[in-house]
Write a protein that holds these residues in place. Sequence first.
Motif, PDB file in Angstrom:
ATOM      1  N   ALA A 151       0.676  -1.218   0.041  1.00  0.00           N
ATOM      2  CA  ALA A 151      -0.018  -0.049  -0.001  1.00  0.00           C
ATOM      3  C   ALA A 151       0.888   1.388   0.296  1.00  0.00           C
ATOM      4  CB  ALA A 151      -0.782  -0.150   1.211  1.00  0.00           C
ATOM      5  N   LEU A 152       2.026   1.058   0.815  1.00  0.00           N
ATOM      6  CA  LEU A 152       2.894   2.309   1.013  1.00  0.00           C
ATOM      7  C   LEU A 152       3.562   2.482  -0.489  1.00  0.00           C
ATOM      8  CD1 LEU A 152       3.155   4.419   2.903  1.00  0.00           C
ATOM      9  CD2 LEU A 152       4.851   3.133   4.027  1.00  0.00           C
ATOM     10  N   ASP A 153       4.046   1.404  -1.275  1.00  0.00           N
ATOM     11  CA  ASP A 153       4.349   1.423  -2.550  1.00  0.00           C
ATOM     12  C   ASP A 153       3.532   2.148  -3.584  1.00  0.00           C
ATOM     13  OD1 ASP A 153       6.874   0.054  -1.930  1.00  0.00           O
ATOM     14  OD2 ASP A 153       6.105  -1.831  -2.427  1.00  0.00           O
ATOM     15  N   ARG A 154       2.255   1.738  -3.357  1.00  0.00           N
ATOM     16  CA  ARG A 154       1.298   2.418  -4.226  1.00  0.00           C
ATOM     17  C   ARG A 154       1.064   3.864  -4.043  1.00  0.00           C
ATOM     18  NH1 ARG A 154      -4.382  -0.463  -5.434  1.00  0.00           N
ATOM     19  NH2 ARG A 154      -5.112   1.018  -7.313  1.00  0.00           N
ATOM     20  N   LEU A 155       1.167   4.254  -2.666  1.00  0.00           N
ATOM     21  CA  LEU A 155       0.940   5.808  -2.601  1.00  0.00           C
ATOM     22  C   LEU A 155       2.290   6.378  -3.019  1.00  0.00           C
ATOM     23  CD1 LEU A 155      -0.661   7.338   0.005  1.00  0.00           C
ATOM     24  CD2 LEU A 155       1.712   7.369   0.997  1.00  0.00           C
ATOM     25  N   ALA A 156       3.187   5.975  -2.654  1.00  0.00           N
ATOM     26  CA  ALA A 156       4.538   6.656  -3.143  1.00  0.00           C
ATOM     27  C   ALA A 156       4.345   6.800  -4.837  1.00  0.00           C
ATOM     28  CB  ALA A 156       5.888   5.945  -2.612  1.00  0.00           C
ATOM     29  N   ALA A 157       4.222   5.675  -5.454  1.00  0.00           N
ATOM     30  CA  ALA A 157       4.241   5.732  -6.801  1.00  0.00           C
ATOM     31  C   ALA A 157       2.982   6.884  -7.491  1.00  0.00           C
ATOM     32  CB  ALA A 157       3.471   4.265  -7.469  1.00  0.00           C
ATOM     33  N   LEU A 158       2.178   6.830  -6.920  1.00  0.00           N
ATOM     34  CA  LEU A 158       1.118   7.731  -7.126  1.00  0.00           C
ATOM     35  C   LEU A 158       1.649   9.302  -7.102  1.00  0.00           C
ATOM     36  CD1 LEU A 158      -1.868   7.510  -8.012  1.00  0.00           C
ATOM     37  CD2 LEU A 158      -2.588   7.453  -5.906  1.00  0.00           C
ATOM     38  N   ALA A 159       2.035   9.451  -5.783  1.00  0.00           N
ATOM     39  CA  ALA A 159       2.862  10.775  -5.447  1.00  0.00           C
ATOM     40  C   ALA A 159       3.776  11.072  -6.498  1.00  0.00           C
ATOM     41  CB  ALA A 159       3.103  10.756  -3.985  1.00  0.00           C
ATOM     42  N   HIS A 160       4.612  10.129  -6.783  1.00  0.00           N
ATOM     43  CA  HIS A 160       5.754  10.233  -7.765  1.00  0.00           C
ATOM     44  C   HIS A 160       5.290  10.912  -9.340  1.00  0.00           C
ATOM     45  CE1 HIS A 160       9.579  10.131  -9.651  1.00  0.00           C
ATOM     46  NE2 HIS A 160       9.308   9.174 -10.392  1.00  0.00           N
ATOM     47  N   ALA A 161       4.057   9.917  -9.529  1.00  0.00           N
ATOM     48  CA  ALA A 161       3.689  10.164 -11.006  1.00  0.00           C
ATOM     49  C   ALA A 161       3.232  11.211 -11.201  1.00  0.00           C
ATOM     50  CB  ALA A 161       2.640   8.794 -11.177  1.00  0.00           C
ATOM     51  N   HIS A 162       2.690  12.137 -10.129  1.00  0.00           N
ATOM     52  CA  HIS A 162       1.978  13.448 -10.104  1.00  0.00           C
ATOM     53  C   HIS A 162       2.864  14.522  -9.847  1.00  0.00           C
ATOM     54  CE1 HIS A 162      -1.901  11.989 -11.623  1.00  0.00           C
ATOM     55  NE2 HIS A 162      -1.879  10.707 -10.778  1.00  0.00           N
ATOM     56  N   ASP A 163       4.069  14.114  -9.370  1.00  0.00           N
ATOM     57  CA  ASP A 163       5.088  14.897  -8.901  1.00  0.00           C
ATOM     58  C   ASP A 163       4.477  15.747  -7.658  1.00  0.00           C
ATOM     59  OD1 ASP A 163       7.283  16.252  -8.882  1.00  0.00           O
ATOM     60  OD2 ASP A 163       6.924  17.881 -10.118  1.00  0.00           O
ATOM     61  N   VAL A 164       4.060  15.182  -6.783  1.00  0.00           N
ATOM     62  CA  VAL A 164       3.447  15.693  -5.469  1.00  0.00           C
ATOM     63  C   VAL A 164       4.136  15.053  -4.317  1.00  0.00           C
ATOM     64  CG1 VAL A 164       1.773  15.884  -4.065  1.00  0.00           C
ATOM     65  CG2 VAL A 164       1.262  16.140  -6.316  1.00  0.00           C
ATOM     66  N   THR A 165       4.678  16.018  -3.510  1.00  0.00           N
ATOM     67  CA  THR A 165       5.293  15.341  -2.251  1.00  0.00           C
ATOM     68  C   THR A 165       4.202  15.142  -1.228  1.00  0.00           C
ATOM     69  OG1 THR A 165       7.107  16.903  -2.814  1.00  0.00           O
ATOM     70  CG2 THR A 165       7.287  15.690  -0.541  1.00  0.00           C
ATOM     71  N   VAL A 166       4.277  13.898  -0.703  1.00  0.00           N
ATOM     72  CA  VAL A 166       3.380  13.503   0.406  1.00  0.00           C
ATOM     73  C   VAL A 166       4.118  13.491   1.710  1.00  0.00           C
ATOM     74  CG1 VAL A 166       3.651  11.088  -0.053  1.00  0.00           C
ATOM     75  CG2 VAL A 166       1.512  11.848   1.070  1.00  0.00           C
ATOM     76  N   GLY A 167       3.326  14.085   2.710  1.00  0.00           N
ATOM     77  CA  GLY A 167       3.906  14.004   4.055  1.00  0.00           C
ATOM     78  C   GLY A 167       3.367  12.662   4.908  1.00  0.00           C
ATOM     79  N   LEU A 168       4.186  11.811   5.186  1.00  0.00           N
ATOM     80  CA  LEU A 168       4.005  10.436   5.702  1.00  0.00           C
ATOM     81  C   LEU A 168       4.200  10.868   7.356  1.00  0.00           C
ATOM     82  CD1 LEU A 168       5.863   7.406   4.069  1.00  0.00           C
ATOM     83  CD2 LEU A 168       3.443   8.109   3.647  1.00  0.00           C
ATOM     84  N   ALA A 169       3.200  10.578   8.029  1.00  0.00           N
ATOM     85  CA  ALA A 169       2.835  10.719   9.375  1.00  0.00           C
ATOM     86  C   ALA A 169       3.578   9.060  10.033  1.00  0.00           C
ATOM     87  CB  ALA A 169       1.730  11.090  10.013  1.00  0.00           C
ATOM     88  N   VAL A 170       4.598   9.527  10.341  1.00  0.00           N
ATOM     89  CA  VAL A 170       5.225   7.901  11.006  1.00  0.00           C
ATOM     90  C   VAL A 170       5.231   7.833  12.302  1.00  0.00           C
ATOM     91  CG1 VAL A 170       7.409   6.568  10.925  1.00  0.00           C
ATOM     92  CG2 VAL A 170       6.847   7.999   8.733  1.00  0.00           C
ATOM     93  N   ILE A 171       4.711   6.458  12.965  1.00  0.00           N
ATOM     94  CA  ILE A 171       4.684   6.336  14.217  1.00  0.00           C
ATOM     95  C   ILE A 171       5.936   5.822  14.786  1.00  0.00           C
ATOM     96  CG2 ILE A 171       3.416   5.157  15.939  1.00  0.00           C
ATOM     97  CD1 ILE A 171       1.141   4.434  13.608  1.00  0.00           C
ATOM     98  N   PRO A 172       6.794   6.733  15.507  1.00  0.00           N
ATOM     99  CA  PRO A 172       8.043   6.340  15.898  1.00  0.00           C
ATOM    100  C   PRO A 172       8.482   5.029  16.365  1.00  0.00           C
ATOM    101  CG  PRO A 172       7.661   8.712  16.474  1.00  0.00           C
ATOM    102  CD  PRO A 172       6.543   7.966  16.182  1.00  0.00           C
ATOM    103  N   ALA A 173       7.507   4.605  17.516  1.00  0.00           N
ATOM    104  CA  ALA A 173       7.893   3.525  18.283  1.00  0.00           C
ATOM    105  C   ALA A 173       7.620   2.109  17.575  1.00  0.00           C
ATOM    106  CB  ALA A 173       7.005   3.614  19.869  1.00  0.00           C
ATOM    107  N   LEU A 174       6.883   2.297  16.569  1.00  0.00           N
ATOM    108  CA  LEU A 174       6.409   1.234  15.561  1.00  0.00           C
ATOM    109  C   LEU A 174       7.158   1.028  14.275  1.00  0.00           C
ATOM    110  CD1 LEU A 174       2.522   1.337  16.367  1.00  0.00           C
ATOM    111  CD2 LEU A 174       4.237   0.428  17.494  1.00  0.00           C
ATOM    112  N   VAL A 175       8.194   1.729  14.279  1.00  0.00           N
ATOM    113  CA  VAL A 175       8.966   1.683  12.862  1.00  0.00           C
ATOM    114  C   VAL A 175       9.681   0.269  13.028  1.00  0.00           C
ATOM    115  CG1 VAL A 175      10.994   2.559  11.856  1.00  0.00           C
ATOM    116  CG2 VAL A 175       9.506   4.162  12.566  1.00  0.00           C
ATOM    117  N   GLN A 176       9.734  -0.236  11.727  1.00  0.00           N
ATOM    118  CA  GLN A 176      10.017  -1.561  11.443  1.00  0.00           C
ATOM    119  C   GLN A 176      11.341  -1.793  10.741  1.00  0.00           C
ATOM    120  OE1 GLN A 176       8.122  -4.403  12.749  1.00  0.00           O
ATOM    121  NE2 GLN A 176       7.233  -2.580  13.806  1.00  0.00           N
ATOM    122  N   PRO A 177      12.207  -2.522  11.044  1.00  0.00           N
ATOM    123  CA  PRO A 177      13.556  -2.524  10.157  1.00  0.00           C
ATOM    124  C   PRO A 177      13.218  -2.602   8.709  1.00  0.00           C
ATOM    125  CG  PRO A 177      13.163  -4.485  11.825  1.00  0.00           C
ATOM    126  CD  PRO A 177      12.110  -3.901  11.869  1.00  0.00           C
TER     127      PRO A 177
END
Length: 251
Positions: A35-61
């Motif tokens: 899903a995140l790949d799809r989001l990034a591809a969509l943003a990239h295709a339209h040349d829009v920078t998306v702001g990802l609100a990341v949950i710090p304690a749950l960040v995965q390797p």
Amino acid sequence: MNWSHLDNELDAWHAEGRRASLWWRDDDATAPSPALDRLAALAHAHDVTVGLAVIPALVQPGFATWLASVPVEVLQHGWAHRSHAGAGEKKTEFGNERDAEAVTRELGQGFGTLGKLVGHRFQPVLVPPWNRLDPGLIPELAHAGYRGLSMYGPRSSGEPAPGLKQTNCHVDVVDWRGGRGFVGHDRAIAAVVAHLAARRVQLVDPVEPTGILTHHAVHEEATWTFIARFLERTRHHRAIRWLAPGEAILA
Ligand SMILES: [Zn+2]
């Protein structure tokens, strides 16, 4: 409402010689996913920078590597997205239930985690989970290193405390009470048009960029379709200016 209502509203902006600013925030990122790949591809295709609100304690390797490969900006989505509200109360991670020291410690840990994760692409902006925050904390945020805050609904101030800017989101594409499906084209477009119209006639802060809020992990096909159509129709529109999150919140 349909797309022609959006066209009409944008025509009204254009007739006044104005351009409406837009920005995009996506919440609850913790790890690479299709899903995140799809989001990034969509943003990239339209040349829009998306702001990802990341949950710090749950960040995965592996997330730092993924983030380094995509043109996104990172915002801080609380600490662990854990509610400390009492039974029967609205969920909040940073309400007034806990002592200030515990809250400050968690915020600081999250701030440090994201700085290490993505370096300068971390915008020092707090996005409190569930878009709720004890107002008493707001004056403390600038001291803790934050330069911005983002929640939901028209802001009451562009600078709620000295050194702290605020820009919210206004269009939520997820129907949280309706099984987390798409709210539908009608409601999504109505929300965009309502905020743009309110800005135009100054019922709300006219310079607050209109924020689109998405949650990649729960999108169904219709939600993705709407986002793609919305980007197609707005990205190069003469009456619109798309902003990167840092510009939208901190400029
Ligand atoms: Zn969230």
